[in-house]
Each structure stands twice: as C-alpha cells, then as structure tokens.
Design a protein around this motif. Structure first.
Motif, short mmCIF file in Angstrom:
data_model
loop_
_atom_site.label_atom_id
_atom_site.label_comp_id
_atom_site.label_asym_id
_atom_site.label_seq_id
_atom_site.Cartn_x
_atom_site.Cartn_y
_atom_site.Cartn_z
N GLU B 18 0.82 -1.21 0.00
CA GLU B 18 0.00 0.00 0.00
C GLU B 18 0.85 1.26 0.00
O GLU B 18 0.42 2.31 -0.48
N ILE B 19 2.04 1.17 0.53
CA ILE B 19 2.94 2.33 0.47
C ILE B 19 3.29 2.63 -0.99
O ILE B 19 3.28 3.78 -1.42
N PHE B 20 3.58 1.61 -1.73
CA PHE B 20 3.84 1.82 -3.16
C PHE B 20 2.62 2.43 -3.85
O PHE B 20 2.74 3.39 -4.64
N ALA B 21 1.47 1.87 -3.54
CA ALA B 21 0.25 2.35 -4.21
C ALA B 21 -0.04 3.80 -3.85
O ALA B 21 -0.40 4.63 -4.70
N LYS B 22 0.10 4.11 -2.58
CA LYS B 22 -0.20 5.47 -2.14
C LYS B 22 0.80 6.46 -2.74
O LYS B 22 0.43 7.58 -3.10
N SER B 23 2.04 6.06 -2.81
CA SER B 23 3.05 6.94 -3.41
C SER B 23 2.69 7.26 -4.85
O SER B 23 2.74 8.41 -5.29
N LEU B 24 2.33 6.22 -5.57
CA LEU B 24 1.94 6.41 -6.97
C LEU B 24 0.73 7.33 -7.06
O LEU B 24 0.67 8.23 -7.91
N HIS B 25 -0.20 7.13 -6.17
CA HIS B 25 -1.43 7.93 -6.18
C HIS B 25 -1.12 9.39 -5.94
O HIS B 25 -1.58 10.28 -6.67
N ILE B 26 -0.35 9.67 -4.91
CA ILE B 26 -0.08 11.06 -4.54
C ILE B 26 0.69 11.77 -5.65
O ILE B 26 0.42 12.92 -5.99
N ILE B 27 1.63 11.07 -6.23
CA ILE B 27 2.45 11.71 -7.26
C ILE B 27 1.64 11.97 -8.53
O ILE B 27 1.65 13.06 -9.08
N LEU B 28 0.94 10.96 -9.00
CA LEU B 28 0.21 11.13 -10.26
C LEU B 28 -0.98 12.05 -10.11
O LEU B 28 -1.40 12.71 -11.06
N GLU B 29 -1.53 12.10 -8.91
CA GLU B 29 -2.69 12.97 -8.71
C GLU B 29 -2.33 14.42 -8.97
O GLU B 29 -3.18 15.21 -9.40
N SER B 30 -1.11 14.78 -8.72
CA SER B 30 -0.71 16.18 -8.92
C SER B 30 0.24 16.34 -10.09
O SER B 30 0.91 17.37 -10.22
N ARG B 31 0.30 15.35 -10.95
CA ARG B 31 1.13 15.47 -12.14
C ARG B 31 0.39 15.03 -13.39
O ARG B 31 0.84 15.33 -14.50
N SER B 32 -0.70 14.34 -13.23
CA SER B 32 -1.46 13.89 -14.38
C SER B 32 -2.60 14.86 -14.59
O SER B 32 -3.53 14.92 -13.78
N PRO B 33 -2.58 15.66 -15.62
CA PRO B 33 -3.58 16.71 -15.79
C PRO B 33 -4.98 16.17 -15.86
O PRO B 33 -5.22 15.02 -16.20
N TYR B 34 -5.92 17.04 -15.45
CA TYR B 34 -7.36 16.79 -15.48
C TYR B 34 -7.80 15.78 -14.44
O TYR B 34 -8.92 15.35 -14.44
N VAL B 35 -6.88 15.42 -13.56
CA VAL B 35 -7.26 14.54 -12.47
C VAL B 35 -6.78 15.18 -11.21
O VAL B 35 -5.60 15.37 -11.02
N SER B 36 -7.68 15.56 -10.36
CA SER B 36 -7.26 16.23 -9.15
C SER B 36 -8.27 15.96 -8.06
O SER B 36 -9.46 15.84 -8.32
N SER B 37 -7.79 15.82 -6.89
CA SER B 37 -8.71 15.61 -5.77
C SER B 37 -8.72 16.82 -4.85
O SER B 37 -8.92 16.69 -3.66
N ARG B 38 -8.51 17.98 -5.41
CA ARG B 38 -8.46 19.17 -4.59
C ARG B 38 -9.81 19.51 -4.03
O ARG B 38 -10.79 19.57 -4.76
N ASN B 39 -9.85 19.76 -2.78
CA ASN B 39 -11.04 20.28 -2.14
C ASN B 39 -12.28 19.48 -2.46
O ASN B 39 -13.25 19.96 -3.02
N TYR B 40 -12.23 18.26 -2.12
CA TYR B 40 -13.36 17.38 -2.40
C TYR B 40 -14.00 16.99 -1.08
O TYR B 40 -13.49 17.26 -0.01
#
Lengths: 213, 506
Positions: B18-40
């Motif tokens: 899960e550490i690997f998964a979470k790391s991938l999630h956090i990084i791509l969430e703020s680097r892959s455009p049009y996908v963001s979990s800001r203020n949800y």
C-alpha cells in the motif's frame, strides 16, 4: 520522551503579508502533526505562488485565524520588532485536583518557533528618479525574495517533520488533530521579553532531564 | 500480493504494497492533468474496487483511499498503473514526469520519483508493522506537500486549469528500473530524499530528482510550436476601440506594433499567457542568463513573472503588410493571435531591442514598398505610408500623405492627421474582405450606394472621430489647426449625412 524544538528561518514581513505567511506556515506544521484521518485541502497563497495544504478541519482553521489576528494586533502596536509565534504540542500527563481547581500538567514534546520580523516596507516615494515602474519592480523583487524564504521554511518543516519522529507520542484518539496543542503569540504574554519567558518556564517545568542540564 | 524476498509478515507486506500504491497515487494525482482531488468531499469518493483488505488503521472498510489517514480521491492514472509494479515489492517504483511536445514529440524529463524497498542487512532489528504504518503516515504528509512545492506542480496547475489543448503536455512513465541520468540532467536536476520508512526486515526509501527551473522550457517550447496561421489581408482594430487611444499608447522609439498596446485585449493577451509564467524554484535557484529581457512595461504583465514575448521577430512581407492598415475592416482575433504567436518564435537569447528594430525594419519596408492594402485603405492617390516612428510626433499607425499632412510650414499636427484619417474614411470604398487592389484614388465612392449598413457604420465612425478630434483640439488648445482637409472632410461628411437622411426619410 524528548522535546524537540524546530527554529524556523526568520521571515521579514510587511504587515500586509502576516496573515498569508502565518497561515501557510502554521497549516503546514499542523498537516504534519494531524495524524488522524485527514481530507487534505489545497490552498493557494494569496500573495505568493505557493500551494500549501490544510487538514480540512474547520475548527482548527478558526483557531489558527484567531491566533493570527492576535499576533497582527500585537504587531500593529509594536512595529519594527522581531517576534515569534510558537506552536507547541503536548501531552496531558496528570490532572491534580487542588482547592484552586484541577491542575493540568502538560508535557510538551515539540515546539515549532516561527520567527518573523515585521516592519512596514515603505516604498520609495515617486520622484523624477524613482518612477512608478521602478517602485513596482522593487516591491516585486522583495515579494519574490519573501516567497523564496517561505518556500525554504516549508522545506525546513518537511525535513524536520520527517527526521524527528521518535519523540511523537502514540495516537490516543481518532480526531483529525491527534495531539493537543497551543499557539503562543507575543500578545498572550506581554512582557519585555515577549513570549520567550513563558516558553522557557514551560520547558524548565516539563521535567525533562536534558532541560535541567 | 507482491512479496518481498525476506520473510516480512503478511501485515507488513500489505503495508509495503500500500505504500507503493499510495506513493503512486499522490504523485500522479498532482502530475497527471485533469485529475485532481483538490477540495473534495470524502462522501463523494466511491469505494475503491481494488481495496485489499483491512488496514491496521481504525478506519472502517479499509478502503485504499484512506490508507495512512490521508483520504484521496481516486486517480485513474494511478489505478491504471497500480498493478504494474506489483510483481515484486523488491523492484523499485520509478515514476518519471515528462514535459511532452505534442507537435515534435520530444520529451523533457522534469522529475523522477523512486520508491524502493531495501532489505535490511541484519533482519529483525527493524520496526513492527504498526510502527511501519505510522512512519508511512508521517512520510505521506510530507510527500503530499512536497509534490506541491516542486516546480512541476505549477505546470500541472496551469495545464489543468485552462482546459485548452496545448502543444505542451505533462506525461508520466512508470518503470521498474532506474535509468541513469545523463550528465546534463544530473547537472540541472536537484535531489531530495525523504526519511526512509523502517520495516522489520528492510526499509522503504522515497527520493526525487527534479528539474529546479522549468520556466524557459515551458514558455519557449510553447511559443516555438507553430500554430496554424491564417493571413488576413485586412488587419485593423475593432471599430469599437478608441482609435486615438492607439495613437497614445504606442511608445516612442519605433517599438513593436499594435500588440504592445496595454489597453488592447486579445485572446493572446498576457493575462492568459501570463499564467504560464512560473516562479523559479528556490531550492536551489539557478540564474538563467538566456532569459530574454522585455523592458517595455506592459500593464498586463505581472511584475516578477516572466512575460511572454509577443513581439514579432522575423516577418515576411505579406505579414508585415497585414499589421498596418487603417481601421476600415475588422480582423479575426484568432488570426491575429496566430500571427502573434508565430512571432513568438524567438531564438533563445533574443532580446527585445532586436525585436523592436525588426519591427522598425518592417515599418521602413512598408514605407518603401508602398504596399497597397486591401479594402480601400489608400488615400488620395497614394498608398498608405507609415510615419517614421522615430519622429517624436509619429505615434500613429496610420500613414499620412506628405502633401496633406505636411502643411502649415511642414509641421505634422495631430489634428491634421486626424483630418487625414477622416478623409480616408470618407473616400474608402465599401468594406469587403478579399480585395486585392483598391479602387482608384480619385474615385469617391458614395457610401450611400454601398449599402445602408456599411455607410451607417462609416458615418458612425466618422462622428466618433470628429468628436475625438474636437476633444483633442480642445485639450491641446491649438486653435490654428483648422486645416483645409478637415473642412473638406467636414463638407463631405455632411454631404454624406445629408444623403443618408434623405434616403432614410419615409
């Protein structure tokens, strides 16, 4: 248990910049120490191109804003002074009832000291030598330098929060802000030395062996 | 479940996964455009379909989104690649963030994140899984902040916010091996390491190599991408804009053409391009001697940010012609933007003075070539000629005929030029895009016969110009400026007005 203290790099602020900078710094610290379930809330600084993260806890946000307003009021009365805002995390060790009331003993395990130097920045008056553009350029330069300093402070927080973990006590509740805290501003202890006296007194009375040496 | 070679407990194995998964999630969430979990809102998060059992935390359901007490919305980019590295936790997770030029296909490495599990030399001295989980909780707080402090986040925000299709884009590449960086990449990249997370039999390390300065890459690449251009022979400003403001806003000294005007807003205006401007990364800061300096204080350019050059560099003759004409026909703003974007194809290191001189060259070219401009912008038998911008009085884009404006002892007066403009409007034929040649200069097309709508527009413009002339004259206080051309224009204007009134009488 050790008590770790992190002295953050001093920030030179204009009074108009206090709120934005302190919110950014304090929320960043809390985000590292609020170990409950957090719904991160990205917030853009008003004056800088910095995005910091809040815990998404409305009560915490309110308390931080209150303390910032206290500090702003104090700095207006005491301009051109270096001062600190201290965020401390503690454990409640014991509660002793006495005829005065219930005495709560707090054992601090971490202090974050935000050093600020608030002095109004007076732009040079426009004259035939100082055009409006030059004044704007100087203001922009100073603002950019402050943004760089704020970024350095944020990196400093990340580094300290990552390196020092052993002293963090176990989590005993499921709240967002896992540990009791207090924010000390100069206005809360009006003295010649500011808040330093109270903090030092607290550290001395915390009973840690190292602090008595 | 991916497993490590050592005998980590199943609970620890799960945490590591899960550490690997979470790391991938956090990084791509703020680097892959049009996908963001800001203020949800957490309630909006659907349960993760790949949630793997309960976590040691106290959260009910054990959804991956809440792992390590950091609730994130689902990230499709992360979900698509979540099983890529699950073959073995011993393999590193390498996430490369790339700046891609969609036109040329070139890529530039912006960041490289490496999450790697290392076995401990002396097993049994590590932490229990519970401590591992807590260490990961603390690390992910820092990681979540760190991805937002690095320069690539600004690019991500820019690309995510505008929603328009750009020539540059952010992409990512996930690998299970670490390619060595080139020497140039090593030199220009900074490195950060987070405190490793200890496990009973090893530890997990998070590190990042990132490009500390992304300003020039994004801006230079964006502007170097040629966009489809459409040459429109009739280039004029909008009829609703104040033409005399154009006179006032052009700076002296033969500077760049109309695109410099601060009051004029276009689709290419710096309020949009200004958002591309990135503040330099502070850790460490690198000075860039090749940054082009733009000394002109554009009002739309924010101070402290690098404005995007929109000045013409090398112009071909038809394009030069298109920049200068009278206000007899509007031009498409898209084409205008296209042309000006093309003008932004500056070689690195080109400074503005060169561009200004190029603009001046363009002006001089027109002066010599006497290019006929479409839609009847010729004046009194001669083609439109530009004023010499080095002349202190010559703040106007409209050329003036020497015979008409050099009156009263050879002085060119503001009123004379305005009068010339009025005369040009009167003698302009009807507005039609696509005219290759203008009508003869001696002809006096009657606006009344060209359609009531066209004549009405021209008359409206005429009235506005006359009003402006009056206001300027009253301000300047020059009482001797009642040139003959103005009288002619007044008479002709009044004639045309009379004709219009007669036509419109029921």
């Amino acid at each position: 248990m050790n008590c770790e203290t992190c002295q953050l790099k001093e920030l030179e602020l204009d009074p108009a910049e206090i709120r934005d900078v302190l919110r950014c710094v304090l929320h960043t610290i809390f985000f590292h120490r609020a170990l409950g379930l957090v719904r991160p809330k990205d917030v853009d600084c008003e004056l800088f191109e910095i995005t910091y993260v809040q815990c998404g806890d409305a009560e915490l946000e309110k308390k931080i804003d209150e303390k910032i307003e206290q500090f702003v009021a104090w700095s207006e009365k005491h301009p051109n002074r270096k001062s600190q805002v201290c965020l401390s995390f503690y454990e409640v060790k014991s509660k002793q009832s006495s005829w005065f009331g219930i005495k709560v003993e707090r054992q601090h395990w971490e202090h974050w000291i935000v050093n600020v130097n608030v002095h109004p920045i007076h732009p040079p008056k426009s004259s035939f030598l100082n055009t409006r553009e030059k004044v704007l350029e100087e203001t922009s330069t100073r603002r950019s330098a402050l943004e760089t300093s704020v970024r350095e402070v944020l990196f400093q927080i990340i580094k300290f929060a990552n390196e020092k973990q052993e002293h963090i006590p176990p989590i005993t509740n499921s709240e967002v802000v896992s540990f009791p805290y207090e924010i000390t501003t100069p206005s809360s202890s009006e003295s010649q030395f500011g808040w330093n006296k109270d903090v030092i007194k607290r550290i001395l009375h915390s009973g840690h062996p190292y602090s008595l040496s | 479940m991916a497993s490590t070679q050592n005998s980590e407990t199943p609970a620890t194995e799960q945490v590591i996964t899960e550490i690997f998964a979470k790391s991938l999630h956090i990084i791509l969430e703020s680097r892959s455009p049009y996908v963001s979990s800001r203020n949800y809102s957490l309630d909006q998060i659907p349960p993760s379909p790949s949630s793997s059992g309960g976590s040691p935390s106290t959260q009910p359901g054990g959804s991956r989104d809440k792992w390590f007490n950091l609730a994130l919305r689902e990230c499709p980019a992360a979900l698509q690649n979540s099983d890529f590295w699950r073959q073995s936790n011993l393999e590193p997770l390498v996430i490369e963030i790339l700046l891609v030029d969609r036109v040329s296909g070139t890529e530039k490495l912006l960041e490289r994140w490496v999450v790697q599990y290392e076995t401990r030399k002396h097993p049994g001295t590590g932490r229990k899984s519970k401590r591992t989980y807590r260490g990961a909780t603390l690390l992910f707080r820092s990681l979540y902040l760190l991805v937002r402090l690095l320069p690539a986040y600004t690019l991500f925000r820019e690309m995510n916010s505008s929603g328009r299709i750009r020539s540059l884009g952010l992409s990512h590449r996930i690998q299970s091996f670490v390619n060595p960086l080139t020497r140039s990449e090593e030199a220009e990249m900074a490195h950060l390491c987070l405190t490793p997370i200890d496990t009973p039999f090893g530890r997990l390390k998070h590190s990042v190599s990132y490009l500390s300065v992304v300003d020039d890459i994004s801006i230079g690449s964006e502007l170097s991408t040629p966009m489809s251009t459409e040459l429109i022979p009739d280039y004029v400003g909008s009829p609703t804009t104040d033409p005399l403001k154009r006179f006032q806003t052009l700076p002296l000294g033969g500077s760049a053409p109309i695109c410099v005007q601060p009051g004029r807003r276009h689709s290419w205006s710096t309020d949009r391009l200004g958002s591309l401007n990135l503040s330099p990364c502070s850790l460490p800061t690198h000075s860039d001697p090749q940054r082009p300096s733009i000394p002109l204080p554009l009002s739309e350019v924010q101070k402290g940010k690098r404005p995007v050059g929109c000045y013409p560099s090398s112009l071909s003759s038809p394009q030069k012609a298109n920049l200068f004409r009278c206000e007899s026909a509007p031009v498409s703003r898209d084409s205008e933007r296209n042309q000006l974007v093309r003008f932004g194809e500056l070689p690195s290191g080109v400074s503005l003075p060169k561009e200004i001189s190029i603009g001046g060259d363009a002006i001089r070219y027109l002066d010599v070539a006497k290019l006929p401009l479409a839609s009847g912008s010729c004046v009194g038998g001669s083609n439109v000629q530009l004023l010499d911008l080095h002349d202190s009085d010559a703040n106007y884009p409209f050329a003036s005929d020497d015979n008409r404006t050099k009156n009263y002892e050879g002085e060119r007066s503001l009123a004379a030029i305005v009068g010339e403009l009025l005369r040009m409007l009167e003698t302009a034929p009807k507005l039609q895009i696509g005219f290759e040649k203008s009508d003869g200069p001696d002809q006096n097309p009657n606006p009344a016969h060209s359609g009531s709508r066209t004549a009405a527009n021209a008359l409206e413009e005429l009235r506005s110009y006359m009003h402006m002339r009056d206001s300027i004259l009253s301000q300047s206080g020059s009482h001797s400026l009642e040139p003959k051309p103005e009288k002619e224009s007044n008479s002709k204007g009044s004639n045309s007005e009379k004709e219009m009134k007669e036509r419109n009488r029921p």
